[in-house]
Scaffold this active site. Sequence first.
Site, PDB file in Angstrom:
ATOM      1  N   LYS A  58     -47.390  -5.416 -14.460  1.00 14.79           N
ATOM      2  CA  LYS A  58     -46.164  -5.519 -15.622  1.00 14.79           C
ATOM      3  C   LYS A  58     -47.047  -5.989 -16.850  1.00 14.79           C
ATOM      4  O   LYS A  58     -46.641  -5.321 -17.796  1.00 14.79           O
ATOM      5  CB  LYS A  58     -45.301  -6.843 -15.437  1.00 14.79           C
ATOM      6  CG  LYS A  58     -44.367  -6.543 -14.227  1.00 14.79           C
ATOM      7  CD  LYS A  58     -43.067  -7.256 -14.418  1.00 14.79           C
ATOM      8  CE  LYS A  58     -42.285  -6.818 -13.545  1.00 14.79           C
ATOM      9  NZ  LYS A  58     -40.791  -7.774 -13.481  1.00 14.79           N
ATOM     10  N   LYS A  95     -42.163   2.193  -7.686  1.00 18.12           N
ATOM     11  CA  LYS A  95     -40.884   1.521  -7.211  1.00 18.12           C
ATOM     12  C   LYS A  95     -39.568   1.698  -8.156  1.00 18.12           C
ATOM     13  O   LYS A  95     -39.980   1.857  -9.187  1.00 18.12           O
ATOM     14  CB  LYS A  95     -41.005  -0.026  -6.681  1.00 18.12           C
ATOM     15  CG  LYS A  95     -40.921  -0.955  -7.904  1.00 18.12           C
ATOM     16  CD  LYS A  95     -40.740  -2.423  -7.452  1.00 18.12           C
ATOM     17  CE  LYS A  95     -40.497  -3.222  -8.617  1.00 18.12           C
ATOM     18  NZ  LYS A  95     -40.034  -4.521  -8.339  1.00 18.12           N
ATOM     19  N   LYS A 124     -35.729  -1.773 -12.906  1.00 15.98           N
ATOM     20  CA  LYS A 124     -34.830  -1.824 -13.898  1.00 15.98           C
ATOM     21  C   LYS A 124     -35.248  -1.289 -15.369  1.00 15.98           C
ATOM     22  O   LYS A 124     -34.810  -0.827 -16.267  1.00 15.98           O
ATOM     23  CB  LYS A 124     -34.360  -3.097 -14.151  1.00 15.98           C
ATOM     24  CG  LYS A 124     -33.648  -3.959 -13.016  1.00 15.98           C
ATOM     25  CD  LYS A 124     -33.560  -5.224 -13.293  1.00 15.98           C
ATOM     26  CE  LYS A 124     -33.165  -6.127 -12.034  1.00 15.98           C
ATOM     27  NZ  LYS A 124     -33.657  -7.491 -12.189  1.00 15.98           N
TER      28      LYS A 124
HETATM   29  N1  AQP Z   1     -37.561  -0.836  -5.624  1.00 11.97           N
HETATM   30  C1  AQP Z   1     -37.022  -1.807  -5.075  1.00 11.97           C
HETATM   31  N2  AQP Z   1     -36.869  -1.924  -3.568  1.00 11.97           N
HETATM   32  C2  AQP Z   1     -36.578  -3.014  -3.104  1.00 11.97           C
HETATM   33  N3  AQP Z   1     -36.349  -4.047  -3.366  1.00 11.97           N
HETATM   34  C3  AQP Z   1     -36.489  -4.280  -4.709  1.00 11.97           C
HETATM   35  N4  AQP Z   1     -36.257  -5.429  -5.469  1.00 11.97           N
HETATM   36  C4  AQP Z   1     -36.716  -5.015  -6.982  1.00 11.97           C
HETATM   37  N5  AQP Z   1     -36.760  -3.772  -6.758  1.00 11.97           N
HETATM   38  C5  AQP Z   1     -36.862  -3.272  -5.675  1.00 11.97           C
HETATM   39  C6  AQP Z   1     -35.990  -6.740  -4.913  1.00 11.97           C
HETATM   40  O1  AQP Z   1     -34.656  -7.207  -5.736  1.00 11.97           O
HETATM   41  C7  AQP Z   1     -34.742  -8.232  -5.831  1.00 11.97           C
HETATM   42  C8  AQP Z   1     -34.140  -8.860  -7.261  1.00 11.97           C
HETATM   43  O2  AQP Z   1     -35.398  -8.295  -8.174  1.00 11.97           O
HETATM   44  P1  AQP Z   1     -35.492  -9.195  -9.745  1.00 11.97           P
HETATM   45  O3  AQP Z   1     -34.588  -8.153 -10.353  1.00 11.97           O
HETATM   46  O4  AQP Z   1     -35.524 -10.396  -9.638  1.00 11.97           O
HETATM   47  O5  AQP Z   1     -36.952  -8.474 -10.087  1.00 11.97           O
HETATM   48  P2  AQP Z   1     -37.766  -7.422  -9.965  1.00 11.97           P
HETATM   49  O6  AQP Z   1     -38.266  -7.083  -8.657  1.00 11.97           O
HETATM   50  O7  AQP Z   1     -38.769  -7.307 -10.950  1.00 11.97           O
HETATM   51  O8  AQP Z   1     -36.817  -6.046 -10.211  1.00 11.97           O
HETATM   52  P3  AQP Z   1     -37.220  -4.684 -10.930  1.00 11.97           P
HETATM   53  O9  AQP Z   1     -36.264  -3.786 -10.810  1.00 11.97           O
HETATM   54  O10 AQP Z   1     -38.701  -3.992 -10.620  1.00 11.97           O
HETATM   55  O11 AQP Z   1     -37.296  -5.112 -12.594  1.00 11.97           O
HETATM   56  P4  AQP Z   1     -38.405  -4.929 -13.371  1.00 11.97           P
HETATM   57  O12 AQP Z   1     -38.408  -3.397 -13.830  1.00 11.97           O
HETATM   58  O13 AQP Z   1     -38.044  -5.612 -14.771  1.00 11.97           O
HETATM   59  O14 AQP Z   1     -39.710  -5.266 -12.981  1.00 11.97           O
HETATM   60  C9  AQP Z   1     -36.230  -9.055  -5.483  1.00 11.97           C
HETATM   61  O15 AQP Z   1     -36.055  -9.664  -4.213  1.00 11.97           O
HETATM   62  C10 AQP Z   1     -36.834  -7.718  -5.435  1.00 11.97           C
HETATM   63  O16 AQP Z   1     -38.040  -7.753  -4.207  1.00 11.97           O
END
Ligand code: AQP
Length: 333
Positions: free
Chosen positions: A114, A198, A201
């Site tokens: 990140k 992956k 968001k």
């Molecule tokens: N691609 C994914 N596949 C499976 N699980 C996922 N999670 C996130 N992306 C995937 C799971 O969703 C839960 C909530 O995630 P979060 O919103 O707290 O944070 P994150 O993992 O940082 O989500 P993003 O979409 O990847 O956001 P950004 O783009 O900001 O980094 C968690 O249990 C996570 O494992």
Amino acid sequence: MIKKIFSGVQPTGNLHLGNYLGAIKNFVELNDDNENNCIFCVVDLHAITVKQDPKKLRDNIRETVATFIACGIDPKKSIIFNQSTVSAHSEAAWLLSCVARMGWLNRMTQFKEKAGKDKEKASIGLYSYPILMAADILLYDTTHVPVGEDQKQHLELCRDIAQKFNNDYNVDDFLKVPEPLIQKEFSRIMSLKDGSKKMSKSELSDLSRINLTDNNEDIINKIKKAKTDPLPLPANTDELVDRPEARNLLGIYSSINNITLDKSVNEFNGKNFSEFKEKLSQVLVEKLNPISLEIKRLTDDKSFLDKILLEGQKKANYIASKKLKKMQEIVGF
Ligand code: AQP
């Protein structure tokens, strides 16, 4: 043994199919099987580790609660609350950051990904975020944490922090060492545009993910445009090793239908992508359309969502403040 479940989702908008299949779908099953022992948190303190628009953040907090409920989490069976409204989280995070070691945090791959090349410009919060995550979990004597595969390393760090606190202060088993609950299959849903990244968001291209608020047309269009390869679908799962996009799409199909990858591969053996994509869109629309309609209906009902958050805050605060008080006594305050 009674299971105590805690998990969080960041209110950073664009909750997507990866969040649903990797985490929220699992929350719903746990919520049904462990009535009164699940806590689902909207982790807004985590969200601000990268810059957020304050107005949007407020909306996204409510939308995340609406998403939890629309996906099937019952606020009568589980606690749903917003992290920043329970101050014990920030306070416990400080106590734990005096126990966690720099070397441990330096190994966290999510920070490296990140922060990108320019680590110097990343916020301190982004770096120390896994300690806050440990506080979130440990304040509730959590036994199990349902997360996607990407959070496995942070969970291991949380376990190390709990053990070190217990050892340093000679309080055996005071902080409970939690187990991750990561689904064996389909725990990492990949981008529709690149099967090696992956689904996320923050990815700029909206075509890379299916948002839980997408309408049917969006879903059909995104699946149509999803990256594939020139070969027909394979006869067995071994042939998916070097075909990340095909593997991801078949994985999504299997996870949505609660069937094994083998079963999906058998169903589409030798077929072309266009036929498979049509079926995939159909099952996604069937599953996600009621969810997206319900999210929209609930987000219009702000007072209902605020009431859920307030009730959740009271319950969470009661548990967390008692644990924090004990932690403070243990360290000598
Ligand atoms: N691609 C994914 N596949 C499976 N699980 C996922 N999670 C996130 N992306 C995937 C799971 O969703 C839960 C909530 O995630 P979060 O919103 O707290 O944070 P994150 O993992 O940082 O989500 P993003 O979409 O990847 O956001 P950004 O783009 O900001 O980094 C968690 O249990 C996570 O494992």
